[in-house]
Design a protein around this motif. Structure first.
Motif, PDB file in Angstrom:
ATOM      1  N   GLN A 160      27.452  12.542  57.429  1.00  0.00           N
ATOM      2  CA  GLN A 160      28.387  13.439  58.082  1.00  0.00           C
ATOM      3  C   GLN A 160      28.434  14.742  57.281  1.00  0.00           C
ATOM      4  OE1 GLN A 160      32.182  11.521  59.026  1.00  0.00           O
ATOM      5  NE2 GLN A 160      31.224   9.547  58.643  1.00  0.00           N
ATOM      6  N   THR A 161      27.608  15.694  57.689  1.00  0.00           N
ATOM      7  CA  THR A 161      27.490  16.916  56.909  1.00  0.00           C
ATOM      8  C   THR A 161      28.767  17.741  56.920  1.00  0.00           C
ATOM      9  OG1 THR A 161      26.527  17.992  58.845  1.00  0.00           O
ATOM     10  CG2 THR A 161      25.000  17.068  57.242  1.00  0.00           C
ATOM     11  N   ASN A 162      29.623  17.534  57.913  1.00  0.00           N
ATOM     12  CA  ASN A 162      30.861  18.311  57.972  1.00  0.00           C
ATOM     13  C   ASN A 162      31.961  17.691  57.127  1.00  0.00           C
ATOM     14  OD1 ASN A 162      31.131  16.091  59.660  1.00  0.00           O
ATOM     15  ND2 ASN A 162      32.616  17.107  60.997  1.00  0.00           N
ATOM     16  N   ASP A 163      31.719  16.576  56.538  1.00  0.00           N
ATOM     17  CA  ASP A 163      32.739  15.923  55.726  1.00  0.00           C
ATOM     18  C   ASP A 163      32.041  15.148  54.610  1.00  0.00           C
ATOM     19  OD1 ASP A 163      35.713  13.900  56.464  1.00  0.00           O
ATOM     20  OD2 ASP A 163      34.837  14.558  54.573  1.00  0.00           O
ATOM     21  N   THR A 164      31.727  15.839  53.519  1.00  0.00           N
ATOM     22  CA  THR A 164      30.952  15.228  52.445  1.00  0.00           C
ATOM     23  C   THR A 164      31.681  14.051  51.811  1.00  0.00           C
ATOM     24  OG1 THR A 164      29.940  17.375  51.990  1.00  0.00           O
ATOM     25  CG2 THR A 164      29.760  15.687  50.277  1.00  0.00           C
ATOM     26  N   ILE A 165      32.989  14.160  51.626  1.00  0.00           N
ATOM     27  CA  ILE A 165      33.747  13.080  50.983  1.00  0.00           C
ATOM     28  C   ILE A 165      33.661  11.805  51.818  1.00  0.00           C
ATOM     29  CG2 ILE A 165      35.994  12.339  50.124  1.00  0.00           C
ATOM     30  CD1 ILE A 165      34.694  14.649  48.554  1.00  0.00           C
TER      31      ILE A 165
END
Length: 275
Positions: A6-11
């Protein structure tokens, strides 16, 4: 199945990858009836953070000159390393099924001659850190902008070779080198402080000229902030406080799971807990 990044949410991507790594690594150990799952599980959040959010690499070009280097000095924790390399795209998921099987490229200790993404062979403790220092010196001499990371166990810090490496790295001001210590306070058979006390680790590394940071080794946000931080003018020691066997109730903080292997009932329970 490997979770999509999920590149939009690294964490969240790190958390998803770490969960997949735990479930997959434990399955590998269960099938092989060999391995070191306690140390795998204490290190997985650290390694997932590196491969998802920090390291610069290209799995299609394992020897790319400008890659960041990662040395897995605690080479017995191959369940963690192999799932990380697979998740990063270095080899297909099906290879994990061969873990520790005869003629498998996924040995009990990593071998760079067999497996793409492995920087150096490790296993005998106290070897990987000095190699990582040598790698960092090479980068410094070349004026390269890539970084070197090395993960050691805390029991491994009892090896004298580490302190020679620490002294050289501090003297040469290897600012692009990061040492991560998996501080789960357990080693084979007993606690580290009971075996040969390490504390105060932070003061010891500062005395050798290192920047020292302590972090929760199971907090991806904190790990990402520390490991992804801009290099300074000194080598950085990250003391990652962890739990041996993290995520499975009967394994947590149990020295016997340093190299324990699960029976069918234990494996099923772990899969229920790892969600």
């Amino acid at each position: 199945m490997l979770p999509a990044l999920q590149t939009n949410d690294t964490i969240q991507a790190i958390r998803d990858r770490a969960l997949w790594m735990r479930r997959t690594a434990f399955g590998m150990v269960h099938k092989a009836q060999l391995g070191h799952p306690g140390g795998d599980f204490s290190a997985i959040d650290i390694i997932a953070t590196l491969y998802v959010g920090v390291l610069r690499f290209d799995p299609a070009r394992p020897d790319w000159a400008d890659r960041d280097r990662f040395v897995m000095s605690k080479g017995h924790a191959t369940g963690a390393l192999y799932t990380a390399l697979c998740g990063a795209g270095y080899f297909p998921e099906g290879w994990l099924e061969t873990y520790m099987q005869p003629r498998s490229m996924l040995n009990g200790h990593p071998n760079r001659n067999y497996l793409p993404g492995v920087e150096t062979n490790t296993g005998p403790l106290g070897h990987g850190f000095p190699v990582a220092v040598g790698i960092a010196i090479a980068g410094q001499l070349a004026g390269a902008d890539w970084r070197s990371f090395v993960l050691t166990g805390d029991g491994e810090q009892q090896e004298g070779s580490n302190w020679e490496a620490a002294m050289v790295a501090g003297h040469r001001k290897l600012g692009r080198l990061t040492l991560i210590i998996d501080r789960n306070r357990l080693q084979q058979g007993a606690g580290t402080e009971e075996t040969s006390g390490l504390d105060p680790l932070d003061a010891k590394y500062r005395a050798f000229g290192w920047e020292v940071v302590e972090v929760d080794g199971h907090d991806p946000e904190a790990l990402l902030a520390v490991l992804g931080a801009t290099p300074g003018d000194r080598p950085r020691c990250v003391i990652a406080n962890t739990v041996k066997g993290k995520g499975v109730s009967f394994m947590e903080n149990q020295a016997k799971w340093h190299h324990g292997v699960p029976n069918d009932e234990q494996f099923a329970q772990a899969m229920r807990e790892l969600v």
